[in-house]
Design a protein around this motif. Structure first.
Motif, PDB file in Angstrom:
ATOM      1  N   VAL A 193       1.681  12.412  -9.598  1.00 17.80           N
ATOM      2  CA  VAL A 193       1.113  13.751  -9.449  1.00 17.80           C
ATOM      3  C   VAL A 193       2.224  14.790  -9.375  1.00 17.80           C
ATOM      4  O   VAL A 193       2.179  15.837 -10.038  1.00 17.80           O
ATOM      5  CB  VAL A 193       0.220  13.821  -8.195  1.00 17.80           C
ATOM      6  N   LYS A 194       3.252  14.518  -8.590  1.00 15.10           N
ATOM      7  CA  LYS A 194       4.335  15.478  -8.383  1.00 15.10           C
ATOM      8  C   LYS A 194       5.085  15.780  -9.681  1.00 15.10           C
ATOM      9  O   LYS A 194       5.495  16.910  -9.927  1.00 15.10           O
ATOM     10  CB  LYS A 194       5.303  14.944  -7.334  1.00 15.10           C
ATOM     11  N   LEU A 195       5.261  14.756 -10.508  1.00 16.67           N
ATOM     12  CA  LEU A 195       5.980  14.928 -11.770  1.00 16.67           C
ATOM     13  C   LEU A 195       5.041  15.214 -12.941  1.00 16.67           C
ATOM     14  O   LEU A 195       5.462  15.198 -14.098  1.00 16.67           O
ATOM     15  CB  LEU A 195       6.831  13.685 -12.057  1.00 16.67           C
ATOM     16  N   ARG A 196       3.766  15.418 -12.623  1.00 16.28           N
ATOM     17  CA  ARG A 196       2.765  15.870 -13.588  1.00 16.28           C
ATOM     18  C   ARG A 196       2.611  14.922 -14.771  1.00 16.28           C
ATOM     19  O   ARG A 196       2.540  15.352 -15.930  1.00 16.28           O
ATOM     20  CB  ARG A 196       3.116  17.282 -14.096  1.00 16.28           C
ATOM     21  N   LEU A 197       2.570  13.635 -14.481  1.00 15.64           N
ATOM     22  CA  LEU A 197       2.317  12.678 -15.536  1.00 15.64           C
ATOM     23  C   LEU A 197       0.862  12.740 -15.964  1.00 15.64           C
ATOM     24  O   LEU A 197      -0.027  12.978 -15.148  1.00 15.64           O
ATOM     25  CB  LEU A 197       2.645  11.254 -15.069  1.00 15.64           C
ATOM     26  N   ARG A 198       0.624  12.488 -17.224  1.00 16.87           N
ATOM     27  CA  ARG A 198      -0.747  12.492 -17.733  1.00 16.87           C
ATOM     28  C   ARG A 198      -1.496  11.287 -17.163  1.00 16.87           C
ATOM     29  O   ARG A 198      -1.023  10.156 -17.247  1.00 16.87           O
ATOM     30  CB  ARG A 198      -0.729  12.405 -19.257  1.00 16.87           C
ATOM     31  N   PRO A 199      -2.662  11.484 -16.570  1.00 22.24           N
ATOM     32  CA  PRO A 199      -3.384  10.348 -15.971  1.00 22.24           C
ATOM     33  C   PRO A 199      -3.863   9.365 -17.019  1.00 22.24           C
ATOM     34  O   PRO A 199      -4.190   9.727 -18.145  1.00 22.24           O
ATOM     35  CB  PRO A 199      -4.570  11.020 -15.260  1.00 22.24           C
ATOM     36  N   GLU A 200      -3.893   8.079 -16.620  1.00 25.55           N
ATOM     37  CA  GLU A 200      -4.429   7.048 -17.498  1.00 25.55           C
ATOM     38  C   GLU A 200      -5.958   7.151 -17.556  1.00 25.55           C
ATOM     39  O   GLU A 200      -6.597   7.714 -16.674  1.00 25.55           O
ATOM     40  CB  GLU A 200      -4.037   5.660 -16.961  1.00 25.55           C
ATOM     41  N   ALA A 201      -6.536   6.588 -18.584  1.00 23.67           N
ATOM     42  CA  ALA A 201      -7.997   6.575 -18.690  1.00 23.67           C
ATOM     43  C   ALA A 201      -8.591   5.787 -17.523  1.00 23.67           C
ATOM     44  O   ALA A 201      -8.066   4.752 -17.125  1.00 23.67           O
ATOM     45  CB  ALA A 201      -8.408   5.936 -20.017  1.00 23.67           C
TER      46      ALA A 201
ATOM     47  N   SER B   6       0.821  -1.212   0.000  1.00 19.65           N
ATOM     48  CA  SER B   6       0.000   0.000   0.000  1.00 19.65           C
ATOM     49  C   SER B   6       0.852   1.258   0.000  1.00 19.65           C
ATOM     50  O   SER B   6       0.562   2.229  -0.727  1.00 19.65           O
ATOM     51  CB  SER B   6      -0.938   0.002   1.210  1.00 19.65           C
ATOM     52  N   SER B   7       1.925   1.250   0.802  1.00 15.53           N
ATOM     53  CA  SER B   7       2.765   2.447   0.875  1.00 15.53           C
ATOM     54  C   SER B   7       3.513   2.679  -0.438  1.00 15.53           C
ATOM     55  O   SER B   7       3.694   3.824  -0.864  1.00 15.53           O
ATOM     56  CB  SER B   7       3.750   2.340   2.035  1.00 15.53           C
ATOM     57  N   VAL B   8       3.939   1.587  -1.105  1.00 19.13           N
ATOM     58  CA  VAL B   8       4.608   1.751  -2.391  1.00 19.13           C
ATOM     59  C   VAL B   8       3.619   2.262  -3.436  1.00 19.13           C
ATOM     60  O   VAL B   8       3.932   3.179  -4.207  1.00 19.13           O
ATOM     61  CB  VAL B   8       5.260   0.432  -2.832  1.00 19.13           C
ATOM     62  N   HIS B   9       2.411   1.702  -3.459  1.00 22.96           N
ATOM     63  CA  HIS B   9       1.376   2.189  -4.375  1.00 22.96           C
ATOM     64  C   HIS B   9       1.133   3.682  -4.146  1.00 22.96           C
ATOM     65  O   HIS B   9       1.030   4.459  -5.109  1.00 22.96           O
ATOM     66  CB  HIS B   9       0.071   1.417  -4.165  1.00 22.96           C
ATOM     67  N   TRP B  10       1.030   4.072  -2.889  1.00 24.74           N
ATOM     68  CA  TRP B  10       0.752   5.480  -2.570  1.00 24.74           C
ATOM     69  C   TRP B  10       1.867   6.376  -3.091  1.00 24.74           C
ATOM     70  O   TRP B  10       1.605   7.438  -3.680  1.00 24.74           O
ATOM     71  CB  TRP B  10       0.608   5.650  -1.043  1.00 24.74           C
ATOM     72  N   ASN B  11       3.102   5.951  -2.903  1.00 21.24           N
ATOM     73  CA  ASN B  11       4.227   6.771  -3.353  1.00 21.24           C
ATOM     74  C   ASN B  11       4.324   6.844  -4.875  1.00 21.24           C
ATOM     75  O   ASN B  11       4.709   7.876  -5.427  1.00 21.24           O
ATOM     76  CB  ASN B  11       5.527   6.245  -2.755  1.00 21.24           C
ATOM     77  N   VAL B  12       3.978   5.750  -5.555  1.00 18.43           N
ATOM     78  CA  VAL B  12       3.949   5.791  -7.017  1.00 18.43           C
ATOM     79  C   VAL B  12       2.894   6.793  -7.487  1.00 18.43           C
ATOM     80  O   VAL B  12       3.137   7.606  -8.390  1.00 18.43           O
ATOM     81  CB  VAL B  12       3.684   4.387  -7.592  1.00 18.43           C
ATOM     82  N   ASP B  13       1.706   6.750  -6.867  1.00 15.60           N
ATOM     83  CA  ASP B  13       0.653   7.709  -7.221  1.00 15.60           C
ATOM     84  C   ASP B  13       1.099   9.139  -6.920  1.00 15.60           C
ATOM     85  O   ASP B  13       0.851  10.062  -7.708  1.00 15.60           O
ATOM     86  CB  ASP B  13      -0.631   7.387  -6.460  1.00 15.60           C
ATOM     87  N   TYR B  14       1.759   9.329  -5.782  1.00 16.28           N
ATOM     88  CA  TYR B  14       2.209  10.665  -5.409  1.00 16.28           C
ATOM     89  C   TYR B  14       3.246  11.180  -6.410  1.00 16.28           C
ATOM     90  O   TYR B  14       3.204  12.339  -6.835  1.00 16.28           O
ATOM     91  CB  TYR B  14       2.806  10.632  -3.998  1.00 16.28           C
TER      92      TYR B  14
ATOM     93  N   LYS C 204       2.115   3.586 -15.222  1.00 15.86           N
ATOM     94  CA  LYS C 204       2.580   4.702 -14.412  1.00 15.86           C
ATOM     95  C   LYS C 204       4.035   4.510 -14.007  1.00 15.86           C
ATOM     96  O   LYS C 204       4.847   5.433 -14.066  1.00 15.86           O
ATOM     97  CB  LYS C 204       1.687   4.827 -13.177  1.00 15.86           C
ATOM     98  N   LYS C 205       4.391   3.293 -13.601  1.00 11.70           N
ATOM     99  CA  LYS C 205       5.782   3.002 -13.239  1.00 11.70           C
ATOM    100  C   LYS C 205       6.703   3.218 -14.433  1.00 11.70           C
ATOM    101  O   LYS C 205       7.773   3.809 -14.303  1.00 11.70           O
ATOM    102  CB  LYS C 205       5.912   1.574 -12.721  1.00 11.70           C
ATOM    103  N   GLU C 206       6.292   2.708 -15.593  1.00 11.81           N
ATOM    104  CA  GLU C 206       7.118   2.846 -16.799  1.00 11.81           C
ATOM    105  C   GLU C 206       7.312   4.321 -17.145  1.00 11.81           C
ATOM    106  O   GLU C 206       8.419   4.759 -17.501  1.00 11.81           O
ATOM    107  CB  GLU C 206       6.464   2.105 -17.961  1.00 11.81           C
ATOM    108  N   SER C 207       6.251   5.118 -17.035  1.00 11.82           N
ATOM    109  CA  SER C 207       6.347   6.540 -17.337  1.00 11.82           C
ATOM    110  C   SER C 207       7.258   7.257 -16.349  1.00 11.82           C
ATOM    111  O   SER C 207       8.053   8.125 -16.728  1.00 11.82           O
ATOM    112  CB  SER C 207       4.957   7.183 -17.327  1.00 11.82           C
ATOM    113  N   LEU C 208       7.161   6.898 -15.077  1.00 16.57           N
ATOM    114  CA  LEU C 208       8.015   7.512 -14.063  1.00 16.57           C
ATOM    115  C   LEU C 208       9.485   7.215 -14.325  1.00 16.57           C
ATOM    116  O   LEU C 208      10.332   8.114 -14.284  1.00 16.57           O
ATOM    117  CB  LEU C 208       7.620   7.007 -12.671  1.00 16.57           C
ATOM    118  N   VAL C 209       9.805   5.957 -14.581  1.00 19.06           N
ATOM    119  CA  VAL C 209      11.196   5.574 -14.802  1.00 19.06           C
ATOM    120  C   VAL C 209      11.724   6.214 -16.082  1.00 19.06           C
ATOM    121  O   VAL C 209      12.856   6.720 -16.118  1.00 19.06           O
ATOM    122  CB  VAL C 209      11.320   4.042 -14.852  1.00 19.06           C
ATOM    123  N   SER C 210      10.913   6.226 -17.132  1.00 17.27           N
ATOM    124  CA  SER C 210      11.332   6.840 -18.386  1.00 17.27           C
ATOM    125  C   SER C 210      11.663   8.316 -18.188  1.00 17.27           C
ATOM    126  O   SER C 210      12.695   8.810 -18.644  1.00 17.27           O
ATOM    127  CB  SER C 210      10.240   6.661 -19.438  1.00 17.27           C
ATOM    128  N   LEU C 211      10.789   9.029 -17.486  1.00 18.21           N
ATOM    129  CA  LEU C 211      11.023  10.457 -17.234  1.00 18.21           C
ATOM    130  C   LEU C 211      12.245  10.659 -16.351  1.00 18.21           C
ATOM    131  O   LEU C 211      13.093  11.521 -16.628  1.00 18.21           O
ATOM    132  CB  LEU C 211       9.782  11.059 -16.558  1.00 18.21           C
TER     133      LEU C 211
END
Length: 244
Positions: free
Chosen positions: A192-200, A181-189, A212-219
């Protein structure tokens, strides 16, 4: 002054390195007349040319059918493709590996450009420029991001990302309360913090998380938000090395 150093395959010391100064060129290929001879039947007789500039170099691909790839070994998968026949492609990497496909083999040699220069920050009055990505390396969300980026930063640019359970286990030595749960929360945070475009909203939850993970790592890797030295914050192994 030599600005570019070419390290042939199997080179075991400075004596075997080839050094060229700005404006000078080095030819490579299968034929004996080349400065760098790569004796493989799958390499063109005149395969290409490297030309040195002050702090970078350019690559010409003289083959008629093979694309060359120039990898940045420190860039977590960053690379430049040089198409057949392409001339004077600029290569910006300080450390690079030229990869030549050759009849089923992948042959490579290294090129170093150690004369890279950087501008010193100017001291000026007035408010400071806002950072593009405001990340605090002491926070747990950054540890989650580092754990996600770790495999690709450690030289496996095409490896799958760690699962949530693997991230939990990776962080548990320094964060005992870590859980799914804490890892999920931090990925979601982070998203938002890095302004990724939300998924449908209609996408499946697991698919949204993986995307979301792939987009975070790529950025993060594209803009050097996480570097190899940031992995030191992750737990060491019993022998003192950072866990791979």
């Amino acid at each position: 002054m030599h600005s570019i150093i070419v390290v042939p395959p199997g080179c075991d010391g400075p004596a075997g390195q080839l050094r060229i100064a700005p404006g000078q060129s080095l030819g490579f290929g299968r034929a004996e007349h080349n400065d760098l001879v790569i004796a493989h039947p799958g390499v063109s007789r005149t395969a290409g040319t490297i030309t040195a500039h002050h702090s970078f170099w350019i690559l010409s691909n003289d083959s008629t059918g093979q694309t060359y790839v120039v990898e940045n070994p420190e860039g977590a998968g960053e690379h430049v493709k040089v198409a057949p026949g392409r001339q004077d492609a600029p290569i910006p990497f300080e450390f690079a590996r030229v990869v030549l496909p050759a009849a089923g083999d992948l042959l490579g040699f290294e090129v170093w450009a150690p004369s890279h220069s950087y501008r010193r920050p100017a001291v000026s009055a007035g408010p400071a420029t806002a950072p593009a990505f405001a990340l605090d390396r002491t926070k747990r969300y950054f540890a989650v991001l580092a754990a996600l980026c770790e495999p690709r930063l450690r030289g496996a640019p095409h490896s799958p990302l760690p699962t949530v359970d693997e991230v939990v286990e990776r962080l548990r030595p320094t964060w005992p309360a870590a859980n799914r749960s804490s890892v999920h929360w931090n990925v979601d945070y982070l998203a938002v913090k890095l302004r990724l475009r939300p998924e449908a909203e209609t996408a499946e939850a697991a698919r949204r998380l993986n995307g979301k993970k792939e987009s975070l790592v790529s950025l993060a890797l594209r803009f050097d938000l996480v570097r190899e030295e940031d992995l030191l914050a992750l737990a060491p192994t019993a022998d003192g090395a950072v866990q791979p």
